[in-house]
Design a protein around this motif. Structure first.
Motif, PDB file in Angstrom:
ATOM      1  N   VAL A  98      -1.113  14.255   9.588  1.00  0.00           N
ATOM      2  CA  VAL A  98      -0.261  14.359  10.769  1.00  0.00           C
ATOM      3  C   VAL A  98      -0.455  15.720  11.422  1.00  0.00           C
ATOM      4  CG1 VAL A  98       2.145  14.442  11.526  1.00  0.00           C
ATOM      5  CG2 VAL A  98       1.441  12.757   9.819  1.00  0.00           C
ATOM      6  N   GLY A  99      -0.526  15.704  12.747  1.00  0.00           N
ATOM      7  CA  GLY A  99      -0.565  16.943  13.505  1.00  0.00           C
ATOM      8  C   GLY A  99      -1.906  17.206  14.155  1.00  0.00           C
ATOM      9  N   ASP A 100      -1.875  18.133  15.113  1.00  0.00           N
ATOM     10  CA  ASP A 100      -3.088  18.455  15.866  1.00  0.00           C
ATOM     11  C   ASP A 100      -3.726  19.760  15.404  1.00  0.00           C
ATOM     12  OD1 ASP A 100      -1.255  20.272  16.823  1.00  0.00           O
ATOM     13  OD2 ASP A 100      -1.404  19.657  18.913  1.00  0.00           O
TER      14      ASP A 100
ATOM     15  N   VAL B 197      -8.913   8.181   4.795  1.00  0.00           N
ATOM     16  CA  VAL B 197      -8.100   9.196   5.460  1.00  0.00           C
ATOM     17  C   VAL B 197      -7.990   8.829   6.935  1.00  0.00           C
ATOM     18  CG1 VAL B 197      -7.862  11.648   6.015  1.00  0.00           C
ATOM     19  CG2 VAL B 197      -8.885  10.966   3.819  1.00  0.00           C
ATOM     20  N   ARG B 198      -6.740   8.712   7.416  1.00  0.00           N
ATOM     21  CA  ARG B 198      -6.462   8.475   8.838  1.00  0.00           C
ATOM     22  C   ARG B 198      -5.839   9.733   9.418  1.00  0.00           C
ATOM     23  NH1 ARG B 198      -2.250   4.793   9.702  1.00  0.00           N
ATOM     24  NH2 ARG B 198      -1.612   4.732   7.533  1.00  0.00           N
ATOM     25  N   PHE B 199      -5.916   9.860  10.745  1.00  0.00           N
ATOM     26  CA  PHE B 199      -5.387  11.028  11.435  1.00  0.00           C
ATOM     27  C   PHE B 199      -4.536  10.580  12.613  1.00  0.00           C
ATOM     28  CE2 PHE B 199      -9.113  12.438   9.260  1.00  0.00           C
ATOM     29  CZ  PHE B 199      -8.880  13.765   8.908  1.00  0.00           C
ATOM     30  N   THR B 200      -3.387  11.256  12.811  1.00  0.00           N
ATOM     31  CA  THR B 200      -2.647  10.991  14.046  1.00  0.00           C
ATOM     32  C   THR B 200      -3.395  11.586  15.231  1.00  0.00           C
ATOM     33  OG1 THR B 200      -1.302  13.008  13.779  1.00  0.00           O
ATOM     34  CG2 THR B 200      -0.385  10.933  12.889  1.00  0.00           C
ATOM     35  N   HIS B 201      -4.218  12.583  14.970  1.00  0.00           N
ATOM     36  CA  HIS B 201      -5.055  13.238  15.988  1.00  0.00           C
ATOM     37  C   HIS B 201      -6.485  13.273  15.442  1.00  0.00           C
ATOM     38  CE1 HIS B 201      -1.004  14.575  17.021  1.00  0.00           C
ATOM     39  NE2 HIS B 201      -1.461  14.802  18.247  1.00  0.00           N
ATOM     40  N   PRO B 202      -7.246  12.195  15.618  1.00  0.00           N
ATOM     41  CA  PRO B 202      -8.588  12.109  15.021  1.00  0.00           C
ATOM     42  C   PRO B 202      -9.522  13.254  15.390  1.00  0.00           C
ATOM     43  CG  PRO B 202      -7.914   9.978  15.917  1.00  0.00           C
ATOM     44  CD  PRO B 202      -6.879  10.983  16.343  1.00  0.00           C
ATOM     45  N   GLU B 203      -9.272  13.907  16.504  1.00  0.00           N
ATOM     46  CA  GLU B 203     -10.151  14.996  16.924  1.00  0.00           C
ATOM     47  C   GLU B 203     -10.113  16.189  15.972  1.00  0.00           C
ATOM     48  OE1 GLU B 203      -6.180  15.705  19.020  1.00  0.00           O
ATOM     49  OE2 GLU B 203      -7.429  13.954  18.557  1.00  0.00           O
ATOM     50  N   VAL B 204      -9.105  16.276  15.100  1.00  0.00           N
ATOM     51  CA  VAL B 204      -9.030  17.410  14.165  1.00  0.00           C
ATOM     52  C   VAL B 204      -9.694  17.106  12.826  1.00  0.00           C
ATOM     53  CG1 VAL B 204      -6.949  18.326  15.253  1.00  0.00           C
ATOM     54  CG2 VAL B 204      -6.738  16.825  13.254  1.00  0.00           C
ATOM     55  N   ASP B 205     -10.261  15.924  12.668  1.00  0.00           N
ATOM     56  CA  ASP B 205     -10.946  15.564  11.420  1.00  0.00           C
ATOM     57  C   ASP B 205     -12.059  16.573  11.164  1.00  0.00           C
ATOM     58  OD1 ASP B 205     -12.491  14.485   9.362  1.00  0.00           O
ATOM     59  OD2 ASP B 205     -12.428  12.434  10.161  1.00  0.00           O
ATOM     60  N   PRO B 206     -11.983  17.330  10.072  1.00  0.00           N
ATOM     61  CA  PRO B 206     -12.997  18.352   9.828  1.00  0.00           C
ATOM     62  C   PRO B 206     -14.392  17.790   9.585  1.00  0.00           C
ATOM     63  CG  PRO B 206     -11.514  18.187   7.959  1.00  0.00           C
ATOM     64  CD  PRO B 206     -10.959  17.315   9.047  1.00  0.00           C
ATOM     65  N   ASP B 207     -14.489  16.508   9.280  1.00  0.00           N
ATOM     66  CA  ASP B 207     -15.786  15.894   9.007  1.00  0.00           C
ATOM     67  C   ASP B 207     -16.292  15.035  10.166  1.00  0.00           C
ATOM     68  OD1 ASP B 207     -15.865  17.081   6.497  1.00  0.00           O
ATOM     69  OD2 ASP B 207     -14.747  15.428   5.592  1.00  0.00           O
ATOM     70  N   ALA B 208     -15.575  15.059  11.288  1.00  0.00           N
ATOM     71  CA  ALA B 208     -15.976  14.234  12.432  1.00  0.00           C
ATOM     72  C   ALA B 208     -17.090  14.889  13.239  1.00  0.00           C
ATOM     73  CB  ALA B 208     -14.791  13.943  13.340  1.00  0.00           C
TER      74      ALA B 208
ATOM     75  N   PRO C  56       0.831  -1.210   0.000  1.00  0.00           N
ATOM     76  CA  PRO C  56       0.000   0.000   0.000  1.00  0.00           C
ATOM     77  C   PRO C  56       0.867   1.264   0.000  1.00  0.00           C
ATOM     78  CG  PRO C  56      -0.720  -1.526   1.713  1.00  0.00           C
ATOM     79  CD  PRO C  56       0.556  -2.068   1.158  1.00  0.00           C
ATOM     80  N   VAL C  57       0.369   2.279  -0.694  1.00  0.00           N
ATOM     81  CA  VAL C  57       1.037   3.578  -0.753  1.00  0.00           C
ATOM     82  C   VAL C  57       0.267   4.539   0.144  1.00  0.00           C
ATOM     83  CG1 VAL C  57       1.743   5.496  -2.238  1.00  0.00           C
ATOM     84  CG2 VAL C  57       1.819   3.140  -3.119  1.00  0.00           C
ATOM     85  N   VAL C  58       0.979   5.178   1.069  1.00  0.00           N
ATOM     86  CA  VAL C  58       0.391   6.141   1.998  1.00  0.00           C
ATOM     87  C   VAL C  58       0.987   7.511   1.706  1.00  0.00           C
ATOM     88  CG1 VAL C  58       0.159   6.815   4.419  1.00  0.00           C
ATOM     89  CG2 VAL C  58       0.129   4.399   3.795  1.00  0.00           C
ATOM     90  N   VAL C  59       0.138   8.512   1.582  1.00  0.00           N
ATOM     91  CA  VAL C  59       0.621   9.888   1.449  1.00  0.00           C
ATOM     92  C   VAL C  59       0.380  10.591   2.779  1.00  0.00           C
ATOM     93  CG1 VAL C  59      -1.533  10.775   0.448  1.00  0.00           C
ATOM     94  CG2 VAL C  59       0.591  12.028   0.111  1.00  0.00           C
ATOM     95  N   ILE C  60       1.417  11.246   3.246  1.00  0.00           N
ATOM     96  CA  ILE C  60       1.317  12.010   4.481  1.00  0.00           C
ATOM     97  C   ILE C  60       0.953  13.443   4.130  1.00  0.00           C
ATOM     98  CG2 ILE C  60       2.609  12.928   6.441  1.00  0.00           C
ATOM     99  CD1 ILE C  60       4.203  10.311   6.468  1.00  0.00           C
ATOM    100  N   CYS C  61      -0.072  13.949   4.807  1.00  0.00           N
ATOM    101  CA  CYS C  61      -0.517  15.324   4.637  1.00  0.00           C
ATOM    102  C   CYS C  61      -0.465  16.024   5.977  1.00  0.00           C
ATOM    103  CB  CYS C  61      -1.954  15.367   4.102  1.00  0.00           C
ATOM    104  SG  CYS C  61      -2.162  14.709   2.437  1.00  0.00           S
ATOM    105  N   GLY C  62      -0.418  17.337   5.929  1.00  0.00           N
ATOM    106  CA  GLY C  62      -0.437  18.138   7.144  1.00  0.00           C
ATOM    107  C   GLY C  62       0.408  19.379   6.958  1.00  0.00           C
ATOM    108  N   SER C  63       0.328  20.252   7.921  1.00  0.00           N
ATOM    109  CA  SER C  63       1.124  21.471   7.904  1.00  0.00           C
ATOM    110  C   SER C  63       2.602  21.114   7.994  1.00  0.00           C
ATOM    111  CB  SER C  63       0.736  22.361   9.081  1.00  0.00           C
ATOM    112  OG  SER C  63       1.636  23.438   9.194  1.00  0.00           O
ATOM    113  N   THR C  64       3.418  21.850   7.231  1.00  0.00           N
ATOM    114  CA  THR C  64       4.861  21.577   7.290  1.00  0.00           C
ATOM    115  C   THR C  64       5.457  21.978   8.631  1.00  0.00           C
ATOM    116  OG1 THR C  64       5.339  23.674   6.165  1.00  0.00           O
ATOM    117  CG2 THR C  64       5.238  21.677   4.800  1.00  0.00           C
TER     118      THR C  64
END
Length: 129
Positions: free
Chosen positions: A96-98, A118-129, A24-32
């Motif tokens: 990645v990130g909070d 889409v997975r989150f290291t901090h699920p609480e920041v999921d904009p659709d949660a 599987p290929v995973v792309v990491i997203c988040g603020s730099t």
């Protein structure tokens, strides 16, 4: 009798990955601002047997390649398009990130519009949660 529908580019890519027996290929997203955390996520995803792609430039850190403001803006546009290509290539996204800024929010929406998990290291920041 109707003829079979041609495969979409996405189906062709999925078939090619399967034929090549790619992990599987995973792309990491988040603020730099979270580059350290992205590197840690890269390590963990890689050791779990996944191919990882992530942002390759931290334009918040000084560098001669983006020291000119006009060139920096043009580079940002190209890097955003490159990251969308990484999302299209990936099987899933890891955010990645909070903190979720506008760019990351747009990447999440784009990934979800493509049906990417889409997975989150901090699920609480999921904009659709």
């Amino acid at each position: 009798m109707s003829s079979p529908r041609p495969l979409t580019p996405e189906q062709k890519l999925a078939d090619a990955k399967e034929l090549l027996r790619l992990p599987p290929v995973v792309v990491i997203c988040g603020s730099t601002r979270f580059m350290t955390e992205m590197n840690e996520a890269d390590l963990r995803e890689t050791t779990a047997g996944r191919i990882v792609v992530k942002p390759g430039c931290d334009m918040k850190s000084p560098h001669e390649l983006w020291s000119d403001p006009a060139e920096a803006q043009a580079l940002k546009v190209r890097l955003d398009e490159l990251h969308r290509a990484k999302i299209r290539l990936a099987d899933e996204v890891l955010v990645v990130g909070d903190y979720i800024g506008d760019s990351t929010r747009a990447e999440i929406a784009y990934a979800r519009s493509l049906g990417k998990p889409v997975r989150f290291t901090h699920p609480e920041v999921d904009p659709d949660a």
